[in-house]
Design an enzyme around this catalytic site. Structure first.
Site, PDB file in Angstrom:
ATOM      1  N   SER A 141       0.785  -1.066   0.077  1.00  0.00           N
ATOM      2  CA  SER A 141       0.005   0.012   0.008  1.00  0.00           C
ATOM      3  C   SER A 141       0.827   1.335   0.170  1.00  0.00           C
ATOM      4  O   SER A 141       1.623   1.566  -0.844  1.00  0.00           O
ATOM      5  CB  SER A 141      -0.975  -0.226   1.236  1.00  0.00           C
ATOM      6  OG  SER A 141      -1.839   1.095   1.067  1.00  0.00           O
ATOM      7  N   ASP A 192      -8.391  -5.486  -6.437  1.00  0.00           N
ATOM      8  CA  ASP A 192      -8.301  -4.100  -5.838  1.00  0.00           C
ATOM      9  C   ASP A 192      -8.485  -2.815  -6.486  1.00  0.00           C
ATOM     10  O   ASP A 192      -7.982  -2.792  -7.596  1.00  0.00           O
ATOM     11  CB  ASP A 192      -6.686  -4.105  -5.205  1.00  0.00           C
ATOM     12  CG  ASP A 192      -6.426  -2.652  -4.644  1.00  0.00           C
ATOM     13  OD1 ASP A 192      -7.435  -2.025  -4.001  1.00  0.00           O
ATOM     14  OD2 ASP A 192      -5.382  -2.382  -4.483  1.00  0.00           O
ATOM     15  N   HIS A 216      -6.547  -5.391  -1.592  1.00  0.00           N
ATOM     16  CA  HIS A 216      -5.558  -4.386  -1.434  1.00  0.00           C
ATOM     17  C   HIS A 216      -4.479  -5.053  -0.714  1.00  0.00           C
ATOM     18  O   HIS A 216      -3.359  -4.688  -1.126  1.00  0.00           O
ATOM     19  CB  HIS A 216      -6.126  -3.204  -1.039  1.00  0.00           C
ATOM     20  CG  HIS A 216      -5.155  -2.280  -0.917  1.00  0.00           C
ATOM     21  ND1 HIS A 216      -4.691  -1.707  -1.872  1.00  0.00           N
ATOM     22  CD2 HIS A 216      -4.761  -1.446   0.175  1.00  0.00           C
ATOM     23  CE1 HIS A 216      -3.820  -0.351  -1.399  1.00  0.00           C
ATOM     24  NE2 HIS A 216      -3.852  -0.509  -0.151  1.00  0.00           N
TER      25      HIS A 216
END
Length: 462
Positions: A172, A383, A439
């Site tokens: 991320s 995602d 994600h």
């Protein structure tokens, strides 16, 4: 002589804050792996105290790679990456209650094949703290510098891992900070910083890298996943000229199209578009106990009962257990958390005093392609926060030589995703999708993620 004396002082100071943890509240019996926790001071006068969890490889600690793992955010605790993604423990949801979380072993832990340092960074994240108020002021670049300092000091105290292949890793928002840290390590190696690190490369999962590439790819992603119609996609692309994140607010045609797109996407879970869209559960530190007012009635019911009792299963409910566990006094004592250093533990602290002073890590990434490094970049392909399409686009902007074009990789005889291999002189990059991943891809597809990392670390084709 002075440098040797300084090294001894550093080792003495750091070693005083290390603890080997043999048991943990919520886990029955002794831990079947080696867990160490501790603090390392960085910055001026060691005013920033970074907390870490270190777990030795369950296979061969002496020879297996060493991974430094940074959870994204910024401000998301390393414990989240440990217990929900790639660590050896996960919550036992079937046997847990709201106030009594229990653990079970994760058969797909990356510690099956690697030693991993899970670091609470930047300061203000998890159990990391500053001794002075001004110490909480941080940024992309200063946090990267502090993480590099942490790594140097950690290796001074753990010289037995100096020869292990080192990979800087994260997911991320770590897509911004990891390339900066890798560059810091390389700079240190070039000028002879001690200790000498055996840096081999870096690993990035669903990385935020560049706002234009990442966010502008969301509408193309939505079209390819049949979330918006072909006519709406083409109209939005034409009217907004491909700029969806910072459009001209006076362009009525573009704004109208974007409003229609928002209506199509607004009720989806962006982190994994196939899962239920549920209330985001991040209790705010308004007082010593949770602000239950920030939790909906339905989520509070889940907290006080078993997850299976909820009519709608939501992954977010799992995160509640981390708040209960990490804010328990017996847990903090077991982890050797310094009393009075932090208030309420938050899985993701959204109130950091943080300066986003690096808007894109593209230039850092491009510079790294000139080095003798290996890179693994992977995307959960469902995602919509950081769509795989944007990641592929910025990788392709480097004009690397394609060694192996898009092809499937398998786990248990089934397609687990697709990957490509790139190279540029001494640099190599593997890009992989994880089919069905969200994600934080290992959280959604743990078996496939372990197979991917085990093969890549061993220099095998995926």
């Amino acid at each position: 002589m002075f440098l040797r004396l300084l090294l001894l002082v550093i080792i003495f100071k750091v070693s005083m804050s290390q603890s080997i943890i043999q048991t943990l509240p919520g886990f029955s019996g002794n831990l079947p792996f080696k867990l160490e926790t501790g603090y390392i001071g960085v910055g001026k006068l060691d005013a920033v105290q970074l907390f870490y969890y270190f777990i030795e490889s369950e296979r061969n600690p002496r020879d297996d790679p060493l991974l430094l793992w940074l959870t994204g955010g910024p401000g998301c605790s390393a414990f989240s990456g440990l217990v929900y993604e790639i660590g050896p423990l996960t919550f036992n949801y079937n046997n847990s209650r709201g106030t009594k979380p229990t653990f079970k072993l994760n058969p797909y832990s990356w510690t099956k094949v690697a030693n991993i340092i899970f670091l609470d960074q930047p300061v203000g994240t998890g159990f990391s703290y500053a001794t002075k108020a001004e110490g909480y002021n941080t940024s992309d670049t200063s946090s990267a510098a502090q993480t590099y300092e942490f790594l140097r000091k950690w290796l001074m105290v753990h010289p037995e891992f100096l020869s292990n292949p080192l990979y800087i890793s994260g997911d991320s928002y770590s897509g911004i900070t990891v390339p900066i840290i890798v560059q810091e390590v390389l700079n240190g190696l070039h000028i002879g910083h001690q200790p000498p690190m055996n840096l081999q490369g870096y690993i990035l999962g669903n990385p935020f890298t560049d706002r234009d590439y990442d966010f502008n790819s969301r509408i193309l992603f939505a079209y390819r996943k049949a979330l918006v119609s072909k006519s709406l996609y083409e109209s939005t692309k034409r009217n907004c000229k491909g700029e969806y994140t910072t459009p001209d607010p006076n362009d009525t045609a573009c704004m109208s199209d974007l409003q229609a797109v928002t209506q199509c996407l607004g009720n989806l879970d962006e982190a994994q578009i196939l899962e239920p869209n549920c209330e985001r559960l991040s209790p705010k530190p308004k007082r010593a106990k949770w602000d239950h007012g920030s939790l909906g009635d339905s989520s509070l019911a889940v907290l006080l009962s078993t997850p299976q009792s909820a009519e709608l299963w939501c992954r977010n409910y799992h995160y509640l257990y981390s708040y209960v566990w990490a804010n328990d006094k017996t847990v903090r004592s077991a982890l050797h958390i310094r009393e009075g250093t932090i208030g309420e533990w938050l899985r993701c602290n959204g109130s950091l005093s943080y300066d986003y002073d690096v808007s894109t890590s593209i230039d850092y990434e491009r510079n790294l392609t000139r080095e003798q490094l290996r890179a693994l970049i992977y995307s959960g392909d469902h995602d919509m926060v950081i769509p795989y399409l944007g990641t592929i686009a910025w990788i392709e902007s480097f004009n690397l030589t394609v060694q192996v074009d898009w092809y499937p990789w398998l786990v248990d005889g089934q397609v687990a995703g697709y990957n490509m291999n790139y190279a540029e002189e001494k640099y190599s990059l593997t890009y992989a999708t994880i089919k069905g991943g969200g994600h934080t891809a290992p959280e959604y597809k743990p078996n496939e993620a372990l197979a991917m990392i085990e093969r890549w670390l061993a220099h095998f084709p995926l």
